[in-house]
Write an enzyme that holds these catalytic residues in place. Structure first.
Site, PDB file in Angstrom:
ATOM      1  N   LYS A 167       0.831  -1.205   0.000  1.00 24.51           N
ATOM      2  CA  LYS A 167       0.000   0.000   0.000  1.00 24.51           C
ATOM      3  C   LYS A 167       0.869   1.260   0.000  1.00 24.51           C
ATOM      4  CE  LYS A 167      -3.585   2.716   0.411  1.00 24.51           C
ATOM      5  NZ  LYS A 167      -4.522   2.736   1.540  1.00 24.51           N
ATOM      6  N   LYS A 237      17.726  12.235 -25.453  1.00 23.74           N
ATOM      7  CA  LYS A 237      17.559  13.397 -26.324  1.00 23.74           C
ATOM      8  C   LYS A 237      16.206  14.070 -26.094  1.00 23.74           C
ATOM      9  CE  LYS A 237      15.792  12.687 -30.106  1.00 23.74           C
ATOM     10  NZ  LYS A 237      14.399  12.624 -30.637  1.00 23.74           N
TER      11      LYS A 237
END
Length: 306
Positions: A167, A237
């Site tokens: 959780k 890039k």
């Protein structure tokens, strides 16, 4: 089977009503007596304290704000519950506390299982909830029908504390993703794209069409980065262009800058530029001192279950 339910707040109220709707005999308690009104109307019985719930219930569920409240209620439960009964804590809790309480209850022959839920108030009301249960497997199996009355995805995760860890991982990942989305969305809007148009566009992209966590199955979980689906040097890039645009527009991209740094470090590793772009995730494995590699067949079995 008598089912006790303690904590009738935003989540607990709906979960308790759903259990009662399945015909279970219910005993309920909350700090506010008025919170029990719809439950009493539905046929549940009010108890004046958590201990009184514990004394009569065969299984107890708690839905509380946090560790402090859970630890406080645990004392009443420990004093009242009988050997052979079980306690499922539905709260988002501390794994350390859960394990400590588990040991204390086990010493009295009582199964204590951490069972945090995910799905929010709407899911609690509709029953569309995930329950991540850990602890005694026999107790999970014995009470699976009651768990199914609470949520449609009740799953056994492993030893005590595993459900709570799952959780915390889930919630932290969700908020980290939201922070990243807020960051890059402000970049898109400041760069001149209308917000609705931007949202419509990105949700149909490669990332937007997939469940976020399913993407871990492609490279990260199987530790398979060759051949690349999209090379690291190309991804680097793209993120470089985004961070450059942000600097032009004076938009701070703290998370994206961190990601760019990670990708740059990975790009400097020998041969990594031509490997899959997700390979930069291995840097975190190195720092954490863990090695994650799951068989592809096991991953596919999970995906096939939906």
């Amino acid at each position: 089977m008598k089912v006790g339910f303690i904590g009738l707040g935003t989540m607990g109220a709906s979960m308790a009503l759903n259990v009662r709707a399945k015909g279970y005999e219910m005993i309920v308690n909350d700090l506010r007596r008025e919170a029990a009104a719809p439950h009493i109307k539905a046929g549940s019985t009010w108890a004046d304290s958590a201990r009184k719930v514990a004394e009569v219930a065969d299984v107890v569920f708690t839905s509380l704000p946090g560790p402090r409240e859970v630890e406080s209620v645990a004392e009443d439960l420990l004093a009242g519950m009988r050997k052979g009964t079980a306690w499922f804590d539905l709260s988002t809790n501390s794994p350390t506390l859960v394990r400590r309480l588990h040991a204390r209850f086990a010493a009295k022959g009582i199964a204590m299982l951490d069972s945090p839920v995910s799905g929010g108030p709407a899911g609690a009301k509709s029953g569309k909830l995930a329950l991540w249960v850990s602890g005694d497997r026999a107790a999970f199996d014995k009470h699976k029908a009651v768990l199914d009355a609470i949520g449609d995805q009740a799953a056994y995760i492993g030893p005590i504390g595993a459900g709570t860890v799952a959780k915390l991982v889930h919630n932290t990942a969700g908020y980290a993703i939201l922070a990243a989305l807020a960051e890059v969305f402000t970049l898109g809007v400041k760069a001149g794209v209308e917000p609705l148009a931007l949202w419509q566009a990105i949700r149909q992209g490669a990332f937007g069409r997939r469940r976020s966590f399913d993407r871990l199955a492609e490279q990260f979980l199987p530790c398979k980065f060759d051949p690349p689906a999209f090379a690291l040097k190309l991804a680097h890039k793209d993120v470089t262009l985004a961070t450059e645009l942000a600097r032009e527009l004076n938009v701070p991209l703290r998370i994206a800058t961190l990601v760019h740094g990670e990708m740059t470090e990975a790009l400097n590793r020998d041969g990594w530029g031509d490997r899959d772009s997700r390979i930069f995730m291995l840097l975190q494995e190195e720092r954490a001192g863990v090695n994650i590699k799951v068989p592809q067949e096991a991953i596919q079995q999970v995906l096939d279950r939906g």
